[in-house]
Write an enzyme that holds these catalytic residues in place. Structure first.
Site, PDB file in Angstrom:
ATOM      1  N   GLU A   6       1.018  -1.138  -0.380  1.00 43.47           N
ATOM      2  CA  GLU A   6       0.013  -0.376  -0.016  1.00 43.47           C
ATOM      3  C   GLU A   6       0.541   1.054   0.415  1.00 43.47           C
ATOM      4  OE1 GLU A   6      -4.255  -1.213   1.896  1.00 43.47           O
ATOM      5  OE2 GLU A   6      -2.598  -1.255   3.378  1.00 43.47           O
ATOM      6  N   GLU A  46      -4.462 -10.259  -0.118  1.00 42.74           N
ATOM      7  CA  GLU A  46      -5.333 -10.549   1.343  1.00 42.74           C
ATOM      8  C   GLU A  46      -6.731 -10.306   0.582  1.00 42.74           C
ATOM      9  OE1 GLU A  46      -4.555  -6.520   3.362  1.00 42.74           O
ATOM     10  OE2 GLU A  46      -2.704  -6.514   3.327  1.00 42.74           O
TER      11      GLU A  46
END
Length: 988
Positions: free
Chosen positions: A415, A491
């Site tokens: 991220e 994820e």
């Protein structure tokens, strides 16, 4: 008017560069014949409020630190009573003003005095730090060694000329905030300190500077290629292979390959003139071929988890026993892969992955997520001033971990948006290690990677990706390149609170589409910090419990383990969903089809057994002969002929696959996979409840009561007040549950937050209006409208009570009124009974909790528990504890008296010593105090749980729509205790 002073050079802790003075990064090894001194233990410690509050005199020999506190190293100082932890997920807890940090910058000065061992030979030596958050400045005997950042990466300094036989003084100044903090926004507690080992390592003349073990495997001919590059040159011996070869020279020999399922390692030794290092070598080849990620020529399926390093008492300081416990728990729950979110782990963890067998996606110590809050302005990964720091972090990861066969992919970080710095990292890694694929999720173009990765893509999108039909990129060349890549969910299955739901549906996609190669459930463990109330009760704290001005609450508790490493129901569910053996039944033909879903292992290590039960009691059991199927193979196996059912109850087969012998990760008999099926499948539609004996007629009694068999009702409301002389509350129609984390949903998607919508619609404050109570014939009929204030929505409920013998039955018909657009949380009856009936026997699903989209691990059997053990202690209390497919349940006191409940159709049972309202109001487990009533929930249906705390909403098939429903329950008084129960073994 005052002018700002001219800007001077940045202080070292704000400089974007990686630091000064450290040696070039190199491989890590656990042991050699060179001596080591562990410098952990009691250190002197002083905490200052800012970086410049104290001068550097503490680093000089002779400084008197006797009045300082004593701190155990490794540790985080906020967990030792110095300051407080703080949790944020995305937002930086300081102004976004890179590379600057606030003047309020907690700074810990550490001092360690040590003597060298008497036989220390002198000469060159290295001082190694394995992890310090977030910036450290180091002195030895008054001489400054340098500065380093990169909290979860090693730093080494040459110290040989500075060492003394006695009275060495090691001084370390650690700043909580630094330029490095902008690169470490990794959804975890902000915890400064020296939290990994500090070691002094002898470097004899001619010792190993660095080495790189290259081990390949050719699956077409079974040959392995070995070459060990080493500086300086030396020799490599592998006794089992008969090898004694110079470093730098390749050799090809027949070998057994390494994989996560069969982690074959060869003991070896690397020897130079000055050092001998024991090695464990695994031969394996990783490649992306034909759009598929392969190891040793085979497609692999990642049954993975994301793992932060965490301990509820010590934060990211995790000891070797805890690391081994993590790996054993993973293996025992059919997990085969770990993403080291979001930083390289302690190196010893990777040794365990090599030894016991786990695929590892090794992730760099890098995340800049907080820049998303400011539109990614100033993002370091797209600012050339930070590129040296990014390359430094990539090099320290790759060099440290390059010799682990378990590491099959490098990840650039997490991220960080997009930027040139990420491209530079990928280019450097490819130059250094051309074999392992590169991963990074944050760039949808996948320009710098070899694997297309997403987080929390829903099931429908994963289906499209599996067909290589995802939404196209504007750049045709990049689009074609990405479509040719394998797909991994880095994820998914966000495991926050009660959940995650929908795992089985994801797994079906992974099996259906070659491109979809599994993923990593978020995440392994809840990061709750252990605390105690004033009266000594233990609980786990989360964001906001330490007075943080910014925090993200219990979002830090989203794991498959509770903080004390107790498996959650989510982990038990995951084990069942990803089991590597599929067992499918054809009950009418009396056969099962066994399919080996392993990627490499055959089934020779498993033994299969069957159990035949009637009414939850074992009638017979035995072994099942299953061939040693190769990966992907199936076999149809006949079950033994069984006699006709004896009438003792529902007949069920259970077939189990267990370890045939002890392994390194579990003992013989450990259950790997199972399947259960009915001889005559249960019809789930509503059926009338059997009513033996002559029906009782209701009669009016004194005090405005109606008596019907063992039940006494309020004549005006139709509410049951007493059953067999026992005071009861209800039962009444109930639709509310204490919202789970997934009901609360994502703050950035408020329209998807069911909790808000349910409360706005008033489902938490439903009112009951009695429309009519009719006494006649052999029934008592109560018509009720259940509805929220300020709404024209309602549920018209007709409850028809009847009685035969000592039984009391209620048949319930529910009809929605109005335009219902929201799903219901639940639909069933709630009643309160005496709390002394706290021993529970039931025939139905168990042993653990289940919900409509988390019921794969629930198997039918006869179970016994107490009410306390039925509660699931989620760190933030919420709906929990339902048992699925219950046919009957018996609530008993110690003397055996109590209440039996039969349901038609099978129902969901939840028992609690506190009300839903009390559960809803609780913020921590210690807020829950028994209320003096045992609350019994008998639910016809429940809404699913999904994973919408961060992932997808509940799938349509698991939404509880407001629709007509019919169900019934029969209540019977109990006297003597029941017979002993047979209980199926709980999965380990």
């Amino acid at each position: 008017m005052h002018e700002a002073p001219p800007a001077g050079p940045l202080p070292y802790y704000e400089d974007p560069s990686p630091g000064t003075g450290a040696l070039p990064p190199r491989a890590w090894w656990a042991h050699s014949d060179a001596r080591r001194v562990n410098l952990g233990g009691a250190w002197r410690f002083r905490l200052s409020a800012s970086a410049g509050a104290e001068d550097e005199s503490f680093a000089r020999p002779g400084f008197d630190a006797s009045r300082w506190d004593v701190l155990p190293v490794p540790c985080h100082w906020p967990l030792q009573g110095h300051g407080m932890p703080a949790y944020t997920n995305v937002r930086y807890p300081f102004p976004v003003d890179p590379p600057h940090v606030p003047t309020e910058n907690p700074t810990g000065d550490h001092l360690r005095h040590f003597d060298l061992p008497d036989d220390w030979p002198g000469g060159a030596a290295v001082l190694r730090f394995d992890g310090v958050e977030s910036c450290a400045r180091v002195w030895l005997n008054g001489a400054e060694l340098g500065v380093f950042k990169g909290s979860r990466l090693p730093a080494e300094f040459e110290v040989g000329e500075l060492l003394r036989p006695r009275g060495n003084v090691l001084a370390v100044r650690v700043h909580q905030w630094s330029s490095g903090s902008y690169l470490e926004d990794q959804d975890m507690w902000w915890l400064p300190g020296i939290f990994r080992d500090v070691t002094l390592i002898e470097r004899p003349e001619g010792s190993v500077t660095d080495f790189f073990v290259h081990c390949g495997y050719d699956h077409t001919n079974g040959l392995g290629t070995l070459r060990v590059d080493c500086e300086p040159r030396g020799t490599v011996t592998v006794p089992e292979l008969g090898l004694d070869i110079p470093t730098g020279e390749p050799v090809i020999v027949p070998v057994e390959p390494w994989s996560a399922e069969v982690p074959r390692l060869y003991d070896a030794e690397l020897a130079t003139e000055g050092e001998r290092i024991p090695l464990r070598i695994g031969f394996r080849t990783v490649a992306v071929e034909d759009g598929v990620l392969k190891v040793n020529g085979r497609r692999i399926l990642l049954r993975g988890v994301n793992r932060h390093e965490f301990d509820p008492d010590h934060g990211r300081t995790v000891d070797p026993e805890t690391m081994r416990r993590d790996v054993l728990l993973m293996k025992r729950h059919n997990i085969n892969a770990v993403r080291t979110s979001h930083y390289p782990p302690q190196p010893a963890f990777l040794e365990l992955c090599d030894e016991l067998g786990l695929w590892v996606l090794d992730e760099c110590d890098l995340e800049t997520h907080g820049f998303e809050e400011v539109g990614w302005r100033g993002n370091p990964v797209d600012d050339e001033r930070w590129t040296p720091a990014l390359l430094d972090r990539a090099a320290r990861m790759v060099e440290r971990d390059k010799n682990h066969p378990s590491v099959i992919m490098w990840s650039l970080g997490n991220e960080c948006g997009t930027g040139r710095g990420l491209s530079a990292m990928a280019a450097w890694i490819r130059e250094r290690d051309a074999v392992r694929p590169i991963h990074y999720e944050g760039d949808l173009s996948s320009a710098d990677v070899d694997v297309y990765s997403r987080m929390y893509a829903d099931h429908a999108e994963c289906e499209r990706i599996g067909r290589r039909e995802e939404h196209p990129l504007e750049d045709a060349a990049l689009d074609a390149r990405r479509r040719a890549m394998p797909f991994v969910l880095c994820e998914y299955g966000h495991a926050m609170g009660n959940g995650p739901g929908g795992l089985g549906e994801y797994q079906a996609i992974f099996h259906a589409h070659e491109r979809c190669q599994g993923g990593f459930v978020w995440e392994w463990i809840d990061h709750g910090l252990r605390r105690r109330t004033a009266d000594g009760r233990s609980y786990f704290a989360y964001g906001g419990d330490f007075g943080e001005e910014l925090h993200d609450g219990n979002f830090v508790c989203d794991g498959l383990l509770f903080p004390d490493r107790t498996p959650s129901p989510g982990l038990v569910e995951l084990k069942k969903v990803v089991e590597p053996v599929r067992i499918e039944a054809d009950a009418r033909r009396g056969t099962v089809t066994v399919t080996n879903l392993h990627d490499f292992a055959d089934l020779s290590g498993l033994s299969f057994g069957w159990v035949y039960e009637e009414g939850g009691e074992v009638s017979d059991e035995g072994r099942l002969k299953v061939p040693a199927l190769a990966p992907g193979e199936s076999a149809v196996v006949e079950l033994p002929l069984m006699p006709r059912a004896t009438g003792r109850g529902e007949a069920l087969w259970t077939v189990r696959a267990v370890l045939a012998e002890d392994t390194a990760w579990a003992p013989a008999g450990h259950e790997v996979a199972w399947s259960q099926f009915a001889v005559d499948p249960v019809v789930r539609g509503a059926r009338s409840v059997a009513r033996p004996g002559k029906p009782h007629a209701p009669r009016r009694a004194e005090g405005g009561m109606v008596v019907l068999g063992p039940g006494v009702f309020d004549a005006s409301t139709g509410v049951l007040r007493y059953f067999n002389g026992i005071q009861v509350t209800g039962p009444a129609l109930d639709v509310w549950r204490a919202p789970i984390d997934n009901d609360r949903g994502m703050d950035w998607y408020p329209q998807g937050q069911l909790d808000r919508q349910w409360r706005a619609s008033g489902l938490h404050r439903m009112r009951h209006r009695v429309v009519r109570v009719t006494v006649g014939g052999d029934t008592l009929t109560v018509v009720t409208r259940v509805a929220p204030a300020a709404s024209d929505l309602g549920l018209r409920t007709v409850s028809t009570w009847s009685s035969t013998g000592d039984r009391l039955t209620v048949a319930v018909d529910v009809t929605p009124e109005g335009e219902w657009t929201l799903p219901l949380p639940r639909l069933g009856l709630r009643m309160g009974v005496c709390p002394t009936m706290d021993q529970v026997d039931w025939f139905g699903g168990g042993p653990g909790e289940a919900y409509p989209d988390t019921r794969a691990a629930s198997r039918i059997g006869r179970y016994r528990s107490d009410v306390d053990a039925l509660q699931t202690p989620y760190v933030r209390p919420q709906e929990n504890g339902a048992r699925a497919d219950v046919r009957w349940a018996e609530l008993r006191r110690v003397d055996g008296s109590g209440l039996r409940i039969d349901g038609t159709p099978p129902f969901w049972m939840t028992l609690r010593p506190w009300s839903t309202e009390e559960l809803d109001a609780a913020e921590h487990t210690h807020d829950l105090v028994p209320s003096g009533t045992l609350w019994v929930h008998l639910d016809h249906a429940l809404h699913g749980v999904g994973s919408h705390a961060c992932g997808p909403e509940v799938l349509p098939e698991f939404r509880l729509a407001a629709a007509p429903a019919t169900f019934a329950f029969t209540f019977t008084a109990l006297g003597d205790p029941g017979a002993p129960l047979h209980t199926l073994p709980e999965p380990s």
